[in-house]
Scaffold this active site. Sequence first.
Site, PDB file in Angstrom:
ATOM      1  CG  HIS A 155      -4.994  -6.338   0.124  1.00 10.85           C
ATOM      2  ND1 HIS A 155      -6.167  -6.343   0.845  1.00 10.85           N
ATOM      3  CD2 HIS A 155      -5.137  -7.267  -0.856  1.00 10.85           C
ATOM      4  CE1 HIS A 155      -6.998  -7.248   0.304  1.00 10.85           C
ATOM      5  NE2 HIS A 155      -6.399  -7.823  -0.728  1.00 10.85           N
TER       6      HIS A 155
ATOM      7  CE  LYS B   8      -3.861  -2.205   2.579  1.00 15.21           C
ATOM      8  NZ  LYS B   8      -4.683  -2.070   3.826  1.00 15.21           N
TER       9      LYS B   8
HETATM   10  N1  UDP Z   1      -9.563  -1.090   8.094  1.00  9.39           N
HETATM   11  C1  UDP Z   1      -9.576  -0.042   9.020  1.00  9.39           C
HETATM   12  N2  UDP Z   1     -10.332  -0.180  10.152  1.00  9.39           N
HETATM   13  C2  UDP Z   1     -11.062  -1.295  10.406  1.00  9.39           C
HETATM   14  C3  UDP Z   1     -11.050  -2.340   9.470  1.00  9.39           C
HETATM   15  C4  UDP Z   1     -10.283  -2.211   8.328  1.00  9.39           C
HETATM   16  O1  UDP Z   1      -8.910   0.976   8.813  1.00  9.39           O
HETATM   17  O2  UDP Z   1     -11.717  -1.360  11.474  1.00  9.39           O
HETATM   18  C5  UDP Z   1      -8.783  -0.953   6.859  1.00  9.39           C
HETATM   19  C6  UDP Z   1      -7.384  -1.581   6.959  1.00  9.39           C
HETATM   20  O3  UDP Z   1      -6.474  -0.794   6.200  1.00  9.39           O
HETATM   21  C7  UDP Z   1      -7.624  -2.941   6.327  1.00  9.39           C
HETATM   22  C8  UDP Z   1      -8.614  -2.598   5.214  1.00  9.39           C
HETATM   23  O4  UDP Z   1      -9.452  -1.604   5.793  1.00  9.39           O
HETATM   24  O5  UDP Z   1      -6.413  -3.520   5.840  1.00  9.39           O
HETATM   25  C9  UDP Z   1      -9.444  -3.781   4.720  1.00  9.39           C
HETATM   26  O6  UDP Z   1     -10.132  -4.348   5.806  1.00  9.39           O
HETATM   27  P1  UDP Z   1     -10.299  -5.926   5.962  1.00  9.39           P
HETATM   28  O7  UDP Z   1     -11.326  -6.161   7.013  1.00  9.39           O
HETATM   29  O8  UDP Z   1     -10.500  -6.552   4.620  1.00  9.39           O
HETATM   30  O9  UDP Z   1      -8.870  -6.369   6.592  1.00  9.39           O
HETATM   31  P2  UDP Z   1      -7.612  -7.122   5.925  1.00  9.39           P
HETATM   32  O10 UDP Z   1      -8.142  -8.216   5.050  1.00  9.39           O
HETATM   33  O11 UDP Z   1      -6.830  -6.074   5.152  1.00  9.39           O
HETATM   34  O12 UDP Z   1      -6.810  -7.651   7.099  1.00  9.39           O
HETATM   35 MG    MG Z   2      -9.566  -8.124   3.520  1.00 11.67          MG
END
Ligand code: UDP
Ligand code: MG
Length: 167
Positions: free
Chosen positions: A125, A10
């Site tokens: 990610h 990212k």
């Molecule tokens: N994110 C955030 N706050 C939250 C949940 C997610 O800022 O409470 C952001 C974070 O950058 C995360 C992205 O949104 O990587 C995508 O969320 P996801 O739940 O898919 O988590 P990941 O798969 O990236 O662990």
């Molecule tokens: Mg995710």
Amino acid sequence: MIQAVLILIKPDGLKKSLTGNILSRLAETKLEIVAAKMVRVSEALAKEHYRHLKDKPFFGELIDYLLGKLHNRKKVMALVYWGEEAIKKCRDLAGATNPEEAEATSIRGSYGRITTSGLYENVIHVSSDINDAEREIKLWFNPEEIIVELYPAKEIIAKEVKKQIWA
Ligand code: UDP
Ligand code: MG
């Protein structure tokens, strides 16, 4: 099970010059890199990528984050890793979504932070399951950009496609 997984470095990861570091950590998995490129992310791509979060209060800021607006870096590095249990191996190395909860030795635990507004800037990610991985890889890459055949593809004769070639 042999899997493919989409990895994005990212904009915060790029701004902090963590590319080499993150790739070294991912190399510990012994997985194969089958696609890699730098991408200027469009708003449509960012919104489609994070469409499962569109109702969250932080969605707008999350899109700005992926677009590079928070780091003045309008690009991400996109890669596809491929091999045995690729998703679990990469997610374990990445660590928990919340960088404060991520293991200190994980990538997110080492380099992530929470902004004053509460957004998780977690440098990387990683697709969360095989269905997400397929959706995301097809969103970020065309078949010819991936050096193995991950998913069925077909050939078409495209007419009047506008594209750049070397002058
Ligand atoms: N994110 C955030 N706050 C939250 C949940 C997610 O800022 O409470 C952001 C974070 O950058 C995360 C992205 O949104 O990587 C995508 O969320 P996801 O739940 O898919 O988590 P990941 O798969 O990236 O662990
Ligand atoms: Mg995710």
